[in-house]
Structures are given as C-alpha cells and as structure tokens.
Design a protein around this motif. Sequence first.
Motif, PDB file in Angstrom:
ATOM      1  N   LYS A 371       0.848  -1.193   0.000  1.00 37.10           N
ATOM      2  CA  LYS A 371       0.000   0.000   0.000  1.00 37.10           C
ATOM      3  C   LYS A 371       0.883   1.243   0.000  1.00 37.10           C
ATOM      4  O   LYS A 371       1.999   1.197   0.491  1.00 37.10           O
ATOM      5  CB  LYS A 371      -0.919  -0.020   1.219  1.00 37.10           C
ATOM      6  CG  LYS A 371      -2.101  -0.988   1.040  1.00 37.10           C
ATOM      7  CD  LYS A 371      -3.077  -0.868   2.194  1.00 37.10           C
ATOM      8  CE  LYS A 371      -4.302  -1.732   1.940  1.00 37.10           C
ATOM      9  NZ  LYS A 371      -5.270  -1.630   3.034  1.00 37.10           N
ATOM     10  N   PRO A 372       0.438   2.375  -0.534  1.00 35.51           N
ATOM     11  CA  PRO A 372      -0.904   2.617  -1.077  1.00 35.51           C
ATOM     12  C   PRO A 372      -1.057   2.237  -2.545  1.00 35.51           C
ATOM     13  O   PRO A 372      -2.066   2.529  -3.159  1.00 35.51           O
ATOM     14  CB  PRO A 372      -1.056   4.133  -0.905  1.00 35.51           C
ATOM     15  CG  PRO A 372       0.329   4.658  -1.077  1.00 35.51           C
ATOM     16  CD  PRO A 372       1.251   3.601  -0.502  1.00 35.51           C
ATOM     17  N   TYR A 373      -0.048   1.603  -3.148  1.00 35.38           N
ATOM     18  CA  TYR A 373      -0.092   1.359  -4.601  1.00 35.38           C
ATOM     19  C   TYR A 373      -0.878   0.117  -4.962  1.00 35.38           C
ATOM     20  O   TYR A 373      -1.455   0.025  -6.037  1.00 35.38           O
ATOM     21  CB  TYR A 373       1.338   1.243  -5.169  1.00 35.38           C
ATOM     22  CG  TYR A 373       2.324   2.097  -4.423  1.00 35.38           C
ATOM     23  CD1 TYR A 373       2.122   3.468  -4.315  1.00 35.38           C
ATOM     24  CD2 TYR A 373       3.440   1.552  -3.792  1.00 35.38           C
ATOM     25  CE1 TYR A 373       3.005   4.271  -3.601  1.00 35.38           C
ATOM     26  CE2 TYR A 373       4.328   2.342  -3.084  1.00 35.38           C
ATOM     27  CZ  TYR A 373       4.099   3.697  -2.990  1.00 35.38           C
ATOM     28  OH  TYR A 373       4.957   4.486  -2.291  1.00 35.38           O
ATOM     29  N   ALA A 374      -0.891  -0.878  -4.082  1.00 37.66           N
ATOM     30  CA  ALA A 374      -1.617  -2.118  -4.351  1.00 37.66           C
ATOM     31  C   ALA A 374      -1.931  -2.793  -3.024  1.00 37.66           C
ATOM     32  O   ALA A 374      -1.146  -2.709  -2.083  1.00 37.66           O
ATOM     33  CB  ALA A 374      -0.777  -3.043  -5.230  1.00 37.66           C
ATOM     34  N   GLY A 375      -3.085  -3.442  -2.959  1.00 39.09           N
ATOM     35  CA  GLY A 375      -3.486  -4.095  -1.718  1.00 39.09           C
ATOM     36  C   GLY A 375      -3.366  -5.603  -1.783  1.00 39.09           C
ATOM     37  O   GLY A 375      -3.882  -6.301  -0.923  1.00 39.09           O
ATOM     38  N   VAL A 376      -2.684  -6.099  -2.783  1.00 34.71           N
ATOM     39  CA  VAL A 376      -2.603  -7.545  -3.007  1.00 34.71           C
ATOM     40  C   VAL A 376      -1.773  -8.232  -1.915  1.00 34.71           C
ATOM     41  O   VAL A 376      -0.797  -7.677  -1.437  1.00 34.71           O
ATOM     42  CB  VAL A 376      -1.996  -7.832  -4.410  1.00 34.71           C
ATOM     43  CG1 VAL A 376      -0.569  -7.328  -4.514  1.00 34.71           C
ATOM     44  CG2 VAL A 376      -2.057  -9.309  -4.767  1.00 34.71           C
ATOM     45  N   SER A 377      -2.205  -9.442  -1.524  1.00 34.13           N
ATOM     46  CA  SER A 377      -1.415 -10.248  -0.585  1.00 34.13           C
ATOM     47  C   SER A 377      -0.304 -10.953  -1.358  1.00 34.13           C
ATOM     48  O   SER A 377      -0.524 -11.456  -2.460  1.00 34.13           O
ATOM     49  CB  SER A 377      -2.300 -11.292   0.096  1.00 34.13           C
ATOM     50  OG  SER A 377      -3.216 -10.662   0.940  1.00 34.13           O
ATOM     51  N   THR A 378       0.869 -10.989  -0.758  1.00 39.59           N
ATOM     52  CA  THR A 378       2.035 -11.554  -1.450  1.00 39.59           C
ATOM     53  C   THR A 378       2.832 -12.460  -0.518  1.00 39.59           C
ATOM     54  O   THR A 378       2.601 -12.493   0.684  1.00 39.59           O
ATOM     55  CB  THR A 378       2.971 -10.432  -1.946  1.00 39.59           C
ATOM     56  OG1 THR A 378       3.322  -9.609  -0.823  1.00 39.59           O
ATOM     57  CG2 THR A 378       2.327  -9.590  -3.031  1.00 39.59           C
ATOM     58  N   ALA A 379       3.770 -13.176  -1.118  1.00 44.61           N
ATOM     59  CA  ALA A 379       4.684 -14.020  -0.337  1.00 44.61           C
ATOM     60  C   ALA A 379       6.052 -13.989  -0.997  1.00 44.61           C
ATOM     61  O   ALA A 379       6.187 -13.647  -2.181  1.00 44.61           O
ATOM     62  CB  ALA A 379       4.156 -15.446  -0.267  1.00 44.61           C
ATOM     63  N   ILE A 380       7.065 -14.355  -0.226  1.00 46.79           N
ATOM     64  CA  ILE A 380       8.425 -14.492  -0.762  1.00 46.79           C
ATOM     65  C   ILE A 380       8.729 -15.981  -0.873  1.00 46.79           C
ATOM     66  O   ILE A 380       8.574 -16.722   0.105  1.00 46.79           O
ATOM     67  CB  ILE A 380       9.450 -13.801   0.161  1.00 46.79           C
ATOM     68  CG1 ILE A 380       9.190 -12.297   0.216  1.00 46.79           C
ATOM     69  CG2 ILE A 380      10.881 -14.075  -0.319  1.00 46.79           C
ATOM     70  CD1 ILE A 380       9.929 -11.584   1.331  1.00 46.79           C
ATOM     71  N   LEU A 381       9.129 -16.396  -2.068  1.00 45.72           N
ATOM     72  CA  LEU A 381       9.582 -17.776  -2.273  1.00 45.72           C
ATOM     73  C   LEU A 381      11.103 -17.781  -2.316  1.00 45.72           C
ATOM     74  O   LEU A 381      11.708 -16.954  -3.003  1.00 45.72           O
ATOM     75  CB  LEU A 381       9.047 -18.344  -3.589  1.00 45.72           C
ATOM     76  CG  LEU A 381       7.537 -18.554  -3.721  1.00 45.72           C
ATOM     77  CD1 LEU A 381       7.225 -19.184  -5.069  1.00 45.72           C
ATOM     78  CD2 LEU A 381       7.006 -19.426  -2.594  1.00 45.72           C
ATOM     79  N   ILE A 382      11.713 -18.710  -1.604  1.00 42.92           N
ATOM     80  CA  ILE A 382      13.168 -18.876  -1.644  1.00 42.92           C
ATOM     81  C   ILE A 382      13.454 -20.316  -2.063  1.00 42.92           C
ATOM     82  O   ILE A 382      12.949 -21.255  -1.442  1.00 42.92           O
ATOM     83  CB  ILE A 382      13.805 -18.578  -0.276  1.00 42.92           C
ATOM     84  CG1 ILE A 382      13.542 -17.117   0.111  1.00 42.92           C
ATOM     85  CG2 ILE A 382      15.310 -18.868  -0.297  1.00 42.92           C
ATOM     86  CD1 ILE A 382      14.032 -16.726   1.496  1.00 42.92           C
ATOM     87  N   PHE A 383      14.202 -20.460  -3.152  1.00 41.25           N
ATOM     88  CA  PHE A 383      14.499 -21.814  -3.632  1.00 41.25           C
ATOM     89  C   PHE A 383      15.874 -21.882  -4.272  1.00 41.25           C
ATOM     90  O   PHE A 383      16.462 -20.862  -4.644  1.00 41.25           O
ATOM     91  CB  PHE A 383      13.427 -22.304  -4.613  1.00 41.25           C
ATOM     92  CG  PHE A 383      13.189 -21.417  -5.806  1.00 41.25           C
ATOM     93  CD1 PHE A 383      13.936 -21.539  -6.969  1.00 41.25           C
ATOM     94  CD2 PHE A 383      12.189 -20.442  -5.771  1.00 41.25           C
ATOM     95  CE1 PHE A 383      13.703 -20.727  -8.063  1.00 41.25           C
ATOM     96  CE2 PHE A 383      11.952 -19.614  -6.867  1.00 41.25           C
ATOM     97  CZ  PHE A 383      12.704 -19.764  -8.013  1.00 41.25           C
ATOM     98  N   THR A 384      16.388 -23.113  -4.379  1.00 45.09           N
ATOM     99  CA  THR A 384      17.679 -23.387  -5.009  1.00 45.09           C
ATOM    100  C   THR A 384      17.440 -24.303  -6.203  1.00 45.09           C
ATOM    101  O   THR A 384      16.703 -25.288  -6.093  1.00 45.09           O
ATOM    102  CB  THR A 384      18.640 -24.067  -4.016  1.00 45.09           C
ATOM    103  OG1 THR A 384      18.856 -23.202  -2.906  1.00 45.09           O
ATOM    104  CG2 THR A 384      19.983 -24.379  -4.678  1.00 45.09           C
TER     105      THR A 384
END
Length: 504
Positions: A371-384
């Motif tokens: 916010k205030p640009y977007a209200g989307v829920s997000t996540a961080i993916l960490i992978f190898t």
Amino acid sequence: MITGELKNKIDGLWEIFWTGGLTNPLDVIEQMTYLMFIRDLDDADNLHIKESAMLGLPYESIFAEEVLIGDRRIAGNQLKWSVFHDFPAQKMYSTMQEWVFPFIKNLHGNKESAYAKYMGDAIFKIPTPLMLDKIVTAMDEIYAQMAQLKKADTRGDVYEYLLSKLATAGVNGQFRTPRHIIKMMVELMDPKPDEIICDPACGTSGFLVVASEYLKENKKEEVFFDQKNKEHYMNHMFHGFDMDRTMLRIGAMNMMTHGVENPYIEYRDSLSDQNPDREKYSLILANPPFKGSLDYDIVSQDLLKVAKTKKTELLFLVLFLKMLKPGGRCACIVPDGVLFGSSKAHKAIRKELVEENRLEAVISMPSGVFKPYAGVSTAILIFTKTGHGGTDKVWFYDMKADGFSLDDKRNPINESDIPDIIERFRNRDQETERKRTEQSFFVEKQDIADNEYDLSINKYKEVEYVPVEYPSTQEIMANLHELEMEITKNLAELDEMLEKDVEE
C-alpha cells in the motif's frame, strides 16, 4: 529514511521542476539524475586528486586538459560543477547545454558499456536559464545538508526518496518494492563476492543496488581488497533487464551513483526469445510484474513447456529456474494466487519447485505491504535450482508486521517481524521442534505433495482453540427468571409513576 530539513529541501527542488513546467515524474528524476551525476563527477575527481597526492600516485583529472566538443576546444575546468555553478544564469545554461551535456554523453570511450548505452540518448530538458539556476542552487543546499548528516547511506536514501515519488505519482502503473522488504530479501540470501546477480524485471534496480550495498557493508575486505573480486563487482556481477527505457536509464544511474562502475543494465523482454540467458546466474532477486497476461506467440517456447500459461507471475518463476545455474538461488515475490491456484499451470510450477528443485522457504506477507499502490497479498519464495529435487521440508513464516502501519499511510510502527524472520531463517536447524500453531514451522514435502503442492501457509497452520466454559442450562434459566422478575418489578414502578403524573 529521509526526514526533516533534507526532505523539505528535496521537496522544494521537486517543486522547482513542477512549477517550471516539467511535470512527468520520470522526466524530473531523469534530469535530477543527470545533474547529480555531473556534480558527483566533480566531487569524485577532487577526491581522487587528494588521495593521489597523499599516496604519491599519478592521477590525471578528466577535467585537466582541453576537451574537444564538436569542433570546439574547451578548457576542461569550465565543465566542473564547482566552476560553472557560479556563472550567471544565461552563461550557466549555455555551458550546460552546449558543453557539459555533450561531454558527459561521450565520457566513456567504450560504446558497449552500460554508461554509454544509458547516456547515448540522454536529453537536456530543463527549459530556462532561471529554472536551471534555481535547481543548481537547491542541489548545492541538498549536498551541504547531506554532508552535515555524515551518514554513509544518506546518498542512497536521497535517491530512494526521489524514486519513491515515482510510485506515489503512479506513473505507468509501476510501483516499487519497499526498500525494507528488498533489504530483508538480500539479507536472507547473503550474497557472496563471486555471485552473478540478476533481476530480470529490474525497474530502478532496487534489488541490485541493495545487494551491492550489502556486499560493500558486510564483505568489504573480500570484495574491495581482492583485485579479481573488485573487478567482478564493478563490471560483471550485476545484471538487470526491463522494457521501459527511461526506467533503465534511472536504474543504471542508480547503480552508478551507488558505486558500481559498469552494471549490465539492458533493454530486454525477459520472457521472450530476446532473452537467451540460460544457466547463467548464481542469484536472482526479483519482484516481477504480476498483473496481466501475455500472448503465447511472444513467450519463449521452453518456458511454455513447463507451464502453458499466459500469466506473467507463473512464467517468471519458470524463467528464474531456466536462468539459474545448477546450485543457483532465488528469492522472489509472488502474489498469493501462485501459492494455491488450482489451474494445471499453477500446480505444474509448484510441483517443479518442490519435486525437481529445493524449495526452502515460503514467507507470507500481509496485504498492506505494497500500500498505497496495491493491496494484493504476497509471499516471498526462496528456492535453489538443483534439477534433481532436494526438498525434504519447507520452512513457512507468517509475517504479521513489517515495521509500518498496514493502511495507506504506512506510518512507522514499533512492531516488525523482519529481524525475527532473518534470525530464524539463518538458524532453521533450530526450528524443527516448532509446532504449526507458532509463527514459523516446517512442513514435510510429502504433506505438501498430498495437498496438490499447495504452498499457502493457512493450509498447514493450526489454530489453537481454548475451550470456553459455559454455565449449565439450569443456571442460565435461573438467571433469565431473575432478569424477568427484575424487568416486571421495574415496569410496575414505571406504571405507578405514570399514574401519579396523570392524577396531578
């Protein structure tokens, strides 16, 4: 964080541009960027002269000799900010337009350098001498204020504050990844001095800048006291691609103002056949665009083989796997839909991450982070990237606070899970006994596979219910009778009062 007088001075400088008729924020930042670079050239040159004199080493100033501009020879010192900033407005304007700009555009002889690509089509857009005079004076005041603060990261903070105005202006629908989230991701990945780092959707190069700053602060001796590592850092470590040329210019300058001499910042549609990079990078840091879809025709065919989809958020995940070397690592931001989407493509890419590579962590972020640009829920993916599996269990973390209020104002608050996330991620071996009722926990690969590779934390998080003791039915009925009797008594008293009023 820019506050107080320095913030007011930058806002004042911004106001000069806007009232002078330059109202596109991208243009404003681009022109500010050029002027900051011109001033920095002078400062850097003076510093080199002093250091060389102290160490008894030879150094030839870029302003020392006469400079050929077109068919005219100009005294080099006339191009120094510290000289021309005292000129009358009209003379300063003509000096900047006719001499200084052509000089900096051709400063690097190597036409293939990021600098040459970036500056090749630079245009001086400040419309009047009076406006330039005001801008130069305002910038001198800003630099004086920065010098007083004597903080190592003030220069970067100033540039970040300028870039934040892009987002608040909503230019081209673009929004920046908050700097504290980028810093958290970089700290989680802990870049090494020999990394080859890429952001295939780099925008203003925020991830690359923070990675370069992290190495400068935490691996200084390994990077800068080793000639091979330093040369790698300056010329070969950082790669960024984007499809907006103005953002690319700002991104390249952002890198250069943070001390990376020759970053590889290039115009490229990363998802198309324009991008030949395969198994090239050791670390990818990115927040790719995830609104909209593409035509199959323009997407590289080897991406569609893994997940036939038009959704950019899924295609970028496939791309990251293709671009990483075996053993290469990635930390990227994805919308929540990627974690639990039920389409064939959603399941295919999640299965690819879990079964064919090593998915290490899923960090769920609250919806207010952008916010205030977007209200989307997000996540961080960490992978190898392994190409042959390796996922035994996946670490989940439920971030509830990031140090800022989760409304449109995003005011600083005391609560932040970020230090805890970094500490726990770095010591995951101590997380094995944590229960799924806690904020972070492990989930076995088989459990994830049994749930169609669903990666949403709510699928696995357990809520601890505390049983509530209710009174018996007889007790409740007795209480109701007491209340009924009380109400009847009060109504009778009210009737008596009304009768007395009527009699009187």
